[in-house]
Design an enzyme around this catalytic site. Structure first.
Site, short mmCIF file in Angstrom:
data_model
loop_
_atom_site.label_atom_id
_atom_site.label_comp_id
_atom_site.label_asym_id
_atom_site.label_seq_id
_atom_site.Cartn_x
_atom_site.Cartn_y
_atom_site.Cartn_z
N ASP A 105 27.22 4.85 -10.54
CA ASP A 105 25.83 4.88 -10.15
C ASP A 105 25.47 3.56 -9.47
O ASP A 105 26.18 2.56 -9.64
CB ASP A 105 24.96 5.11 -11.38
CG ASP A 105 23.49 5.09 -11.06
OD1 ASP A 105 23.05 5.90 -10.23
OD2 ASP A 105 22.77 4.25 -11.64
N ASP A 149 21.57 2.30 -8.37
CA ASP A 149 20.32 1.72 -8.83
C ASP A 149 20.33 1.53 -10.34
O ASP A 149 20.46 2.50 -11.10
CB ASP A 149 19.13 2.61 -8.44
CG ASP A 149 18.93 2.70 -6.93
OD1 ASP A 149 19.01 1.66 -6.27
OD2 ASP A 149 18.71 3.80 -6.42
N ASP A 183 23.30 4.02 -15.73
CA ASP A 183 22.28 3.41 -16.58
C ASP A 183 21.26 4.40 -17.12
O ASP A 183 20.34 4.02 -17.83
CB ASP A 183 21.54 2.32 -15.80
CG ASP A 183 20.64 2.92 -14.71
OD1 ASP A 183 21.17 3.63 -13.84
OD2 ASP A 183 19.42 2.69 -14.75
#
Length: 296
Positions: free
Chosen positions: A14, A16, A213
């Site tokens: 991932d 961001d 996240d």
């Protein structure tokens, strides 16, 4: 020492909240990801954000210190365009709510991107994040949806982490359009399968670790496809949320940062014990459940 990363042939990363926040790199993350200037694993950058094309994403990653080319990047815009091409006819018109890069992906699969229409509704609406999306864009899309157009959303993330905190994500704009149209979209991005399937194909292996996240996108998406996952606590989801999460959102491993890729893991622990173990073993990942690769 068996490092966490050495169990896998690819890392599905991932962006961001995992590698950067807005334009700012997460401290230490580039060196943790590529500690010796190279990686034995295939690095595939997988983003739910449909605002930028793969080339622009790769350029940004390279500027921040991550080794990346356009071929290493898989975006939800690409997955959404593939979904459109599988459901429409060549040359069909698609109303784009999003950036010009999203419109370019629609054009690349043989469809005609438009921003406004007259008396004839488009065949579909595709919606991705853009910081300039405004009421006229949503209104045009609502008219098309009420006229029967297919609706595909690049992702449904309610928030978007940046250097100032959590900003409204594409999912917040999707929710507004859902309210206005009494419709729900098909979703290309995580946790839904299309984007993750594209990432697996790009990696060329299912022996992959999903690193992210967010429990509701990265981790749930990994679990849905039977992939192992590492939740890093550098972005949206918190340790408190893990303790109360449903089984579909429980990661294989949890760590404070990407440094944990380069160390052995801590033995499997109950969610209530994770915080203490992270304090005892800084820089290492705590295993929360059996790895899917072991179960298989």
């Amino acid at each position: 020492m068996d490092r966490l990363r050495d169990q896998y042939e690819a890392l599905l990363l991932d962006l961001d909240g995992t590698l950067y926040r807005g334009p700012a790199v997460i401290d230490g993350a580039p060196k943790a990801l590529v500690p010796d200037g190279d990686s034995a694993q295939r690095l595939v950058y997988v983003t739910n954000n449909a605002a930028r094309g793969p080339g622009a994403v790769a350029h940004h990653l390279d500027e921040l210190g991550y080794p990346a080319t356009a071929a290493d990047v898989v975006t939800s815009a690409q997955a959404a365009a593939r979904m459109l091409s599988e459901r429409l006819h060549p040359g069909d018109r698609v109303l784009v709510v999003g950036t010009d890069d999203l419109a370019a992906e629609v054009k690349a699969v043989g469809l005609e991107p438009i921003r406004r229409f007259g008396e004839t509704p488009p065949a579909a609406v595709v919606q991705g994040h853009s910081p300039t999306t405004a009421w006229p864009d949503l209104a045009e899309a609502a008219y098309a949806l009420r006229a029967g157009a297919l609706w595909i959303a690049a992702n449904a993330d309610r928030t978007l982490p940046n250097e100032r905190g959590l900003a409204p994500g594409n999912g917040s704009m999707v929710a507004a359009l859902a309210t206005a149209s009494d419709r729900e979209p098909l979703v290309a991005g995580k946790p839904y399968a299309p984007l993750m399937e594209d990432a697996i194909e790009r990696a060329g292996t299912r022996r992959a670790l999903v690193v992210g996240d967010r429990l509701d996108t990265d981790i749930e998406g990994a679990n849905g496809l039977g992939l192992d996952s590492l939740l890093v606590l550098t972005g949206v989801s918190t340790l408190k949320e893990v303790i109360g999460a449903p089984a579909a959102r429980i990661p294989t491993y949890i760590a404070a940062s990407l440094d944990a890729l380069n160390d052995a893991t801590v033995a499997e622990a109950a969610p209530a014990d994770i915080a203490e173990l992270l304090r005892q073993y800084p820089g290492r990942a705590v295993r929360v459940r059996a790895a899917d690769s072991e179960i298989r």
